[in-house]
Design an enzyme around this catalytic site. Structure first.
Site, PDB file in Angstrom:
ATOM      1  N   HIS A 148      29.525  -8.565  77.459  1.00 11.94           N
ATOM      2  CA  HIS A 148      28.362  -9.519  77.742  1.00 11.94           C
ATOM      3  C   HIS A 148      27.653 -10.021  76.402  1.00 11.94           C
ATOM      4  O   HIS A 148      27.682  -9.561  75.572  1.00 11.94           O
ATOM      5  CB  HIS A 148      27.011  -9.036  78.699  1.00 11.94           C
ATOM      6  CG  HIS A 148      26.489  -7.669  78.091  1.00 11.94           C
ATOM      7  ND1 HIS A 148      25.452  -8.012  77.035  1.00 11.94           N
ATOM      8  CD2 HIS A 148      26.550  -6.568  78.437  1.00 11.94           C
ATOM      9  CE1 HIS A 148      24.811  -6.904  76.781  1.00 11.94           C
ATOM     10  NE2 HIS A 148      25.259  -5.898  77.465  1.00 11.94           N
ATOM     11  N   CYS A 149      27.325 -11.539  76.614  1.00 13.57           N
ATOM     12  CA  CYS A 149      26.655 -12.181  75.567  1.00 13.57           C
ATOM     13  C   CYS A 149      27.756 -12.538  74.269  1.00 13.57           C
ATOM     14  O   CYS A 149      28.390 -11.725  74.006  1.00 13.57           O
ATOM     15  CB  CYS A 149      25.719 -11.317  74.937  1.00 13.57           C
ATOM     16  SG  CYS A 149      24.394 -10.790  76.074  1.00 13.57           S
ATOM     17  N   ASN A 150      27.839 -13.794  74.063  1.00  9.55           N
ATOM     18  CA  ASN A 150      28.623 -14.305  72.982  1.00  9.55           C
ATOM     19  C   ASN A 150      29.891 -13.853  73.069  1.00  9.55           C
ATOM     20  O   ASN A 150      30.742 -13.753  72.057  1.00  9.55           O
ATOM     21  CB  ASN A 150      28.266 -13.813  71.595  1.00  9.55           C
ATOM     22  CG  ASN A 150      26.931 -14.395  71.171  1.00  9.55           C
ATOM     23  OD1 ASN A 150      26.410 -15.468  71.672  1.00  9.55           O
ATOM     24  ND2 ASN A 150      26.231 -13.944  70.083  1.00  9.55           N
ATOM     25  N   GLN A 151      30.491 -13.709  74.151  1.00  9.20           N
ATOM     26  CA  GLN A 151      31.978 -13.386  74.598  1.00  9.20           C
ATOM     27  C   GLN A 151      32.860 -14.513  74.596  1.00  9.20           C
ATOM     28  O   GLN A 151      34.000 -14.271  74.752  1.00  9.20           O
ATOM     29  CB  GLN A 151      31.891 -12.641  75.872  1.00  9.20           C
ATOM     30  CG  GLN A 151      30.785 -12.631  76.775  1.00  9.20           C
ATOM     31  CD  GLN A 151      30.937 -13.956  77.959  1.00  9.20           C
ATOM     32  OE1 GLN A 151      31.720 -14.528  77.852  1.00  9.20           O
ATOM     33  NE2 GLN A 151      29.891 -14.111  78.419  1.00  9.20           N
TER      34      GLN A 151
END
Length: 331
Positions: free
Chosen positions: A159-162
């Site tokens: 998760h996040c900035n993927q």
């Protein structure tokens, strides 16, 4: 009727039967924007209403995090940072590893979820490419890919900035660039970043993954892979193939071990020892026998002998007089 639709019908019936205006209002808010038709885990789902948190447990919906999707069915999932109200849904995925790309600390409930289910939580900061600038580094993407592409970590939740991580993984997997960018836009829109596009299309090259794995890869759970990389016996394609296989995983696979010998190093490794004949079979399976033999004949194995002996010294008894290590026996 689909299971989700049946569940929605039950919720609607409960709302019709109750006289409590507070419950009616909470259910109405929780159902706002939720369609009654089933949909696959990808493309991204709509965010849920926080009112769901205040419903009785028997009425709470299993709600994915924002921008949730399945990268690979049943094995890799992606989303924005999960909120507490998303944890019931995460429990259904039987996640083994969580890979986070931001410094944000998880909530106490999230920490409890990770601890309760003995989930491995790994954080690799991926800098966001804001304002048209490229801040993401190739090394950080490669480090993330070695975790994301290793079957030993599945089921995996990232998760996040993927966006860049998944796009670069698709590049390594051989996807056409237009399909890579289409998938990126599906999850990034309407906040797609020019810096991301620049990194995906012009900066990251798949061969960088092999170079990073050779120099910096942590393969303590895959000792044979570590040795093959140290003698430069692998192509990128073979690295990806091995990462996608359960063969040679120390913690859960016994394909490289003898069932009889016991370690004599004082380190508890469940009494497993490297079995040279099985290592040979493993090399043959991934078609790297010739490359390994060439490394031995050309003397390149000398630099890798430390890695070889680390593998054998830890997992097998000391060699008896007149015996040779696996690689030495091939010379």
């Amino acid at each position: 009727m689909e299971p989700r639709e049946a569940h929605m019908e039950d919720v609607a019936q409960h709302m019709a039967d109750t006289d409590d205006p507070t419950v009616v209002q909470s259910i109405t808010q929780a159902m706002e924007g939720i369609e009654r038709t089933s949909r696959p885990p990808s493309p991204p789902t709509r965010p849920d209403s926080p009112a769901n948190d205040h419903l009785p447990a028997r009425l709470q919906l299993f709600t994915p995090a924002k921008n949730y999707g399945a990268v690979t069915e049943h094995t890799i999932f992606r989303s924005a940072f999960p909120q507490d109200r998303n944890l019931r849904f995460l429990e259904c995925l039987n996640v083994k590893t969580v890979l986070c790309f931001v410094e944000t600390e998880p909530t106490p409930a999230y920490v409890e979820y990770i601890q309760t289910y003995s989930i491995t939580h790994k954080r690799i900061p991926i800098l966001a490419n804001k304002d048209g600038n490229v801040a993401t580094t190739v090394d950080s993407i490669c480090e993330a890919l070695l975790t994301a592409m290793d079957i030993a970590n599945y089921p995996l939740y990232i998760h996040c900035n993927q966006g860049c991580v998944i796009a670069c993984m698709r590049n390594v997997q051989g996807w056409p660039m237009h399909e890579i960018l289409q998938e990126y836009d599906t999850y990034a829109s309407p906040k797609a970043r020019p810096g991301d596009i620049e990194f995906i299309t012009n900066i990251f090259k798949p061969v960088a993954l092999l170079e990073y794995a050779t120099k910096h890869g942590d393969f303590s759970h895959r000792p044979a892979l570590k040795t093959l990389l140290s003698i430069k016996a692998l192509t990128l394609e073979k690295l990806v193939e091995i990462l996608g296989s359960e063969e040679g995983i120390e913690s859960s696979d016994t394909s490289l071990r003898s069932a009889e010998s016991k370690a004599d190093s004082g380190i508890d490794l469940s009494g497993a020892a490297v079995d040279p004949s099985k290592v040979s079979d493993w090399l043959e399976k991934f078609e790297v026998v010739q490359a390994t033999e060439n490394a031995v004949m050309e003397g390149d194995v000398a630099a890798a002998e430390v890695s070889v002996m680390e593998c054998e010294d830890v997992m097998s008894p000391p060699l008896a007089a007149g015996e040779h290590s696996f690689f030495a026996s091939m010379a």
